[in-house]
Design a protein around this motif. Sequence first.
Motif, PDB file in Angstrom:
ATOM      1  N   ASN A  54     -22.522  14.353  37.961  1.00 14.57           N
ATOM      2  CA  ASN A  54     -22.781  13.725  36.665  1.00 14.57           C
ATOM      3  C   ASN A  54     -24.251  13.379  36.464  1.00 14.57           C
ATOM      4  O   ASN A  54     -24.647  12.992  35.358  1.00 14.57           O
ATOM      5  N   HIS A  55     -25.046  13.501  37.532  1.00 13.56           N
ATOM      6  CA  HIS A  55     -26.467  13.144  37.471  1.00 13.56           C
ATOM      7  C   HIS A  55     -27.280  14.208  38.212  1.00 13.56           C
ATOM      8  O   HIS A  55     -27.020  14.485  39.382  1.00 13.56           O
ATOM      9  N   PHE A  76     -20.732  24.664  33.101  1.00 13.93           N
ATOM     10  CA  PHE A  76     -19.952  23.446  32.895  1.00 13.93           C
ATOM     11  C   PHE A  76     -19.150  23.538  31.598  1.00 13.93           C
ATOM     12  O   PHE A  76     -17.980  23.143  31.542  1.00 13.93           O
ATOM     13  N   SER A  77     -19.774  24.057  30.527  1.00 13.09           N
ATOM     14  CA  SER A  77     -19.070  24.198  29.251  1.00 13.09           C
ATOM     15  C   SER A  77     -17.937  25.210  29.342  1.00 13.09           C
ATOM     16  O   SER A  77     -16.839  24.983  28.835  1.00 13.09           O
ATOM     17  N   LEU A  78     -18.222  26.341  29.980  1.00 11.99           N
ATOM     18  CA  LEU A  78     -17.197  27.375  30.121  1.00 11.99           C
ATOM     19  C   LEU A  78     -15.979  26.871  30.894  1.00 11.99           C
ATOM     20  O   LEU A  78     -14.859  27.345  30.681  1.00 11.99           O
ATOM     21  N   LEU A  79     -16.207  25.903  31.761  1.00  8.62           N
ATOM     22  CA  LEU A  79     -15.112  25.333  32.545  1.00  8.62           C
ATOM     23  C   LEU A  79     -14.414  24.186  31.817  1.00  8.62           C
ATOM     24  O   LEU A  79     -13.499  23.568  32.351  1.00  8.62           O
ATOM     25  N   GLY A  80     -14.871  23.906  30.585  1.00  5.70           N
ATOM     26  CA  GLY A  80     -14.225  22.876  29.783  1.00  5.70           C
ATOM     27  C   GLY A  80     -14.592  21.461  30.173  1.00  5.70           C
ATOM     28  O   GLY A  80     -13.812  20.523  29.947  1.00  5.70           O
ATOM     29  N   ARG A  81     -15.779  21.283  30.708  1.00  5.80           N
ATOM     30  CA  ARG A  81     -16.208  19.953  31.127  1.00  5.80           C
ATOM     31  C   ARG A  81     -16.146  18.961  29.966  1.00  5.80           C
ATOM     32  O   ARG A  81     -16.507  19.288  28.831  1.00  5.80           O
ATOM     33  N   GLN A  82     -15.730  17.724  30.267  1.00  2.22           N
ATOM     34  CA  GLN A  82     -15.704  16.650  29.276  1.00  2.22           C
ATOM     35  C   GLN A  82     -16.600  15.481  29.684  1.00  2.22           C
ATOM     36  O   GLN A  82     -17.049  14.715  28.820  1.00  2.22           O
ATOM     37  N   ASN A  83     -16.861  15.327  30.966  1.00  2.26           N
ATOM     38  CA  ASN A  83     -17.683  14.205  31.438  1.00  2.26           C
ATOM     39  C   ASN A  83     -19.122  14.322  30.942  1.00  2.26           C
ATOM     40  O   ASN A  83     -19.670  15.422  30.834  1.00  2.26           O
ATOM     41  N   TYR A 110     -19.642  18.872  26.113  1.00  2.00           N
ATOM     42  CA  TYR A 110     -19.722  17.506  26.636  1.00  2.00           C
ATOM     43  C   TYR A 110     -21.042  16.889  26.199  1.00  2.00           C
ATOM     44  O   TYR A 110     -21.947  17.578  25.722  1.00  2.00           O
ATOM     45  N   ASN A 111     -21.173  15.596  26.357  1.00  3.69           N
ATOM     46  CA  ASN A 111     -22.423  14.914  26.018  1.00  3.69           C
ATOM     47  C   ASN A 111     -23.478  15.192  27.077  1.00  3.69           C
ATOM     48  O   ASN A 111     -23.235  14.984  28.271  1.00  3.69           O
TER      49      ASN A 111
END
Length: 302
Positions: A54-55, A76-83, A110-111
């Motif tokens: 996350n960091h 991360f987006s392709l894996l559907g990250r939400q965090n 994600y943000n």
Amino acid sequence: MNLTILGCYAATPRSLTNPTSQVLEMKNRMFLIDCGEGTQVQLRKNKIKFSRINHIFISHLHGDHFYGLIGLISTFSLLGRQNDLHVYGPKGIKEVILLLLKTSGSWTSYNLYFHELDSKESEVIFEDDKVIVSTIPLKHRVYTNGFLFQEKTGDRKLNLDAVNEYGIETCYYNKVKSGSDMTLEDGKVIPNELLTFDPYPPMSYAFCSDTLYDETIVSLIRDVDVLYHESTFLDIDEQYCEKTMHSTAKQAAEIAVKANAKHLILGHYSTRYGSIEPFKEEAQTVFENVHLADDSKVFEFN
């Protein structure tokens, strides 16, 4: 405190070596430090869960330290990250990454937060209830920071024999661990030191990436448990340090001695050398407790 070296060689990736990137696990937090090409492949090879990152801390904007970042962000987006994902790095990193996302039409799911750095003084850039992270200003050809990761002192440890002996109920355990004395029903006060043990000593890790030999960092990393310091060259090639603004293995060891570090990890080796063993040999003429970083090597410090 665990450290996984994903890559630790200078300049360009090769078939068997990777540029700088590493994962630090501290107090159940996972931090990605630098993100050279191939980082996400190395994360997979070392079975590190993407969702735990996350960091991300980027020392400077030379390609061998951040060219893997846009690929990782996109994956991360392709894996559907939400965090939420937080990126800490030199001013300009936001512009670079957002331009690439914009031109490729690849906005994140994600943000994505950027924390841009431009101070030439050490500053705290991350803090929660367990860990604090500060910058270590370094001397390189572009604006560069190292990072000091420090555990905060944890709760005291319950002396189970003592709490049972005095009949302390479990609902008061957290209060005891936080350092409070306990008053029994008869009014007798039991000092906390009779009910607990001292917490584990907090650990610290200093990451000093590309830098010219610079003693001004010593005061920032004094008594650090583990120091990672770049060692691009061997002593025989010290003449290249001033031009490239890098250090030798021997110079890294001198910093470790002056800082009273417990462990020194060498890395960022120039690929001109056929073996990395001479780096350790040279450093040990100055500082005894030397370790060699290498791709996929894991260090555990207690």
